[in-house]
Scaffold this active site. Structure first.
Site, short mmCIF file in Angstrom:
data_model
loop_
_atom_site.label_atom_id
_atom_site.label_comp_id
_atom_site.label_asym_id
_atom_site.label_seq_id
_atom_site.Cartn_x
_atom_site.Cartn_y
_atom_site.Cartn_z
N ASP A 1 2.69 -4.53 -9.35
CA ASP A 1 3.22 -3.32 -8.75
C ASP A 1 3.01 -3.26 -7.24
O ASP A 1 3.73 -3.88 -6.49
CB ASP A 1 2.60 -2.11 -9.48
CG ASP A 1 3.31 -0.80 -9.18
OD1 ASP A 1 4.22 -0.79 -8.36
OD2 ASP A 1 2.94 0.23 -9.79
N HIS A 35 4.59 1.90 -16.50
CA HIS A 35 3.46 2.83 -16.52
C HIS A 35 3.36 3.58 -17.86
O HIS A 35 2.48 3.30 -18.65
CB HIS A 35 3.47 3.83 -15.35
CG HIS A 35 3.56 3.19 -14.01
ND1 HIS A 35 2.67 2.22 -13.60
CD2 HIS A 35 4.45 3.34 -12.98
CE1 HIS A 35 3.00 1.81 -12.38
NE2 HIS A 35 4.07 2.47 -11.98
ZN LIG Z 1 6.46 0.58 -9.30
#
Ligand SMILES: [Zn+2]
Length: 458
Positions: A325, A274
């Site tokens: 994810d 991220h």
């Molecule tokens: Zn994750």
């Protein structure tokens, strides 16, 4: 060293590691590696591939079990929905998952990822223990389920057992919802050791992950890194949410990325997942360190994380890969298109992630995700090159959008054209896993997945 050629494939158009080539003969050895590449070759006896060939990408960030809740969390709770309210729903699922559910969901997901253009998945695996928080008789039970799923699906796997010990900065005690994730350092190292041989047997790579700076103290991170080989990939979630930035500042006076670089020697073995909440100085620091940033655009959009400063990061020479994810998207198209579109929406301009005049955005993104994904997955060689794993995606040469195109226009059509399912065949490690859009075990994999969902609904 590459071995002798076991069989060969012929591609009229192929994206090799040094660019597009015509009439390519790809020789593959007994170990599933590319042993030879001949351009301008005759097809001879080789299998003729049914469309343009591109390298399969690594999906560098997965929590396979979360595929089971895709599409079920988009129900308003009353105006204050956030990552943190989503996480409560995810913990509800965690509380009910049995090992057979986790395996069935992972196998289904892995097949979907291959149909989406991925050849490998990096599993960030933190669901370790039984529902009451006690370890299974075999401490690696849940990890072995991921390995077993990968054997069923045929996807390439890099397994990252996750260290998770705390609920927040400063070593805060874990919550009840986190009890299936928790280890102390010794218990975690025991798990890692237990997994060395099963990963070797299954042909999987083994790395490790630190869940986040919330979940591990600086001392714990140091102790773990001291005890593991210095070539294994290390991944961490960092700076995903603004609340994490505030908690980090309150705890140490440092932002999460600053704090991470304070406590660890972050280098090219690291993947920062991220890194959404980063300043210009932090972006430069990450780029200079050689670490990969793991961007997960559909999940980051789904969770309202924010927009990663990708234009600045690429300008600084930063490396990135893509992950799915939570798996609200499962394709290369979903992730790369949204990555570029997020920058366009934020900047109100076009073609943000290819800065050189004449450069294809699709090609720029695909190249970057290929090399960054391979680095984060611990692969020594990326792409269609001698010595690399034969991980190939054959696009549908019969599609009118693709049949007449050459070079980067093929990638443009596929990634930005909205042309629907364009992945026809997928080879992983020299073995066909997807043929004409289907997996040989689709029927049983779908049935096991449906049964898992039925159990979870009960
Ligand atoms: Zn994750």
């Amino acid at each position: 060293m590459s071995g002798s050629i076991k069989f060969s494939c012929f591609a009229e158009k192929a994206l090799l590691s040094d660019g597009w080539a015509r009439d390519v003969l790809i020789g593959i050895d007994d170990d599933g590696r590319i042993a030879s590449l001949k351009r301008g070759a005759a097809s001879g006896e080789a299998e003729r591939l049914a469309g343009p060939v591109v390298p399969a990408l690594a999906d560098l960030h997965s929590h396979a079990f979360q595929r089971a809740m895709a599409g079920l969390t988009d129900v308003a709770a009353g105006g204050d929905d956030s990552f943190w309210t989503w996480r409560e729903k995810m913990y509800d699922l965690v509380a009910r998952l049995a090992p057979e559910d986790a395996e069935a969901i992972a196998a289904k997901l892995q097949v979907e990822l291959m149909k989406g253009g991925f050849g490998r998945v990096v599993e960030f695996h933190y669901l370790h223990h039984g529902a009451d928080g006690r370890p299974y008789d075999d401490t690696a039970e849940m990890s072995l389920r991921i390995l077993s799923a990968a054997t069923t699906s045929g996807i390439g796997l890099t397994l990252l057992p996750v260290f998770y010990a705390h609920s927040d900065f400063g070593g805060a005690a874990p919550t009840a919802g986190q009890r299936r994730f928790i280890h102390d350092v010794d218990g975690f190292l025991t798990l890692l050791h237990r997994l060395v041989q099963p990963c070797r047997t299954a042909g999987a790579r083994l790395g490790l992950a630190i869940h986040s700076l919330r979940a591990a103290t600086g001392d714990e991170i140091a102790n773990i890194l001291d005890a593991v080989p210095d070539h294994a990939p290390v991944h961490i979630h960092v700076a995903e949410q603004q609340r994490e930035v505030e908690a980090s500042l309150a705890h140490s006076g440092r932002r999460p990325v600053e704090r991470l670089y304070d406590i660890a020697d972050v280098d090219s073995r690291w993947c920062l997942v991220h890194a959404t909440q980063t300043t210009t100085a932090e972006v430069r620091m990450i780029a200079a360190s050689g670490a990969v940033v793991g961007l997960c655009p559909t999940t980051e959009a789904d969770l309202g994380d924010g927009v990663f400063p990708a234009v600045d990061f690429l300008a600084a020479g930063g490396r990135f890969g893509i992950g799915t994810d939570s798996h609200v998207g499962t394709t290369v198209v979903d992730e790369l298109r949204l990555l570029e579109y997020g920058q366009r929406l934020a900047d109100r301009r076009r073609n943000r992630l290819a800065s050189t005049a004449g450069a294809s955005v699709a090609r720029t993104l695909h190249d970057a995700a290929l090399t960054g994904g391979a680095q984060a997955a611990g692969l020594p060689v990326a792409g269609i090159a001698v010595g690399a794993s034969a991980d190939l995606v054959v696009l549908d040469g019969a599609s009118p959008y693709l049949s007449g195109e050459t070079g980067d226009a093929i990638l443009g059509r596929w990634l930005f054209g909205g042309i629907g399912q364009a992945v026809r065949d997928v080879m992983v490690g020299g073995r066909w896993t997807i043929r004409e859009g289907r997996h040989a075990r689709d029927g049983e994999i779908d049935a096991a997945f449906a049964a898992a969902l039925t159990r979870l609904r009960a």
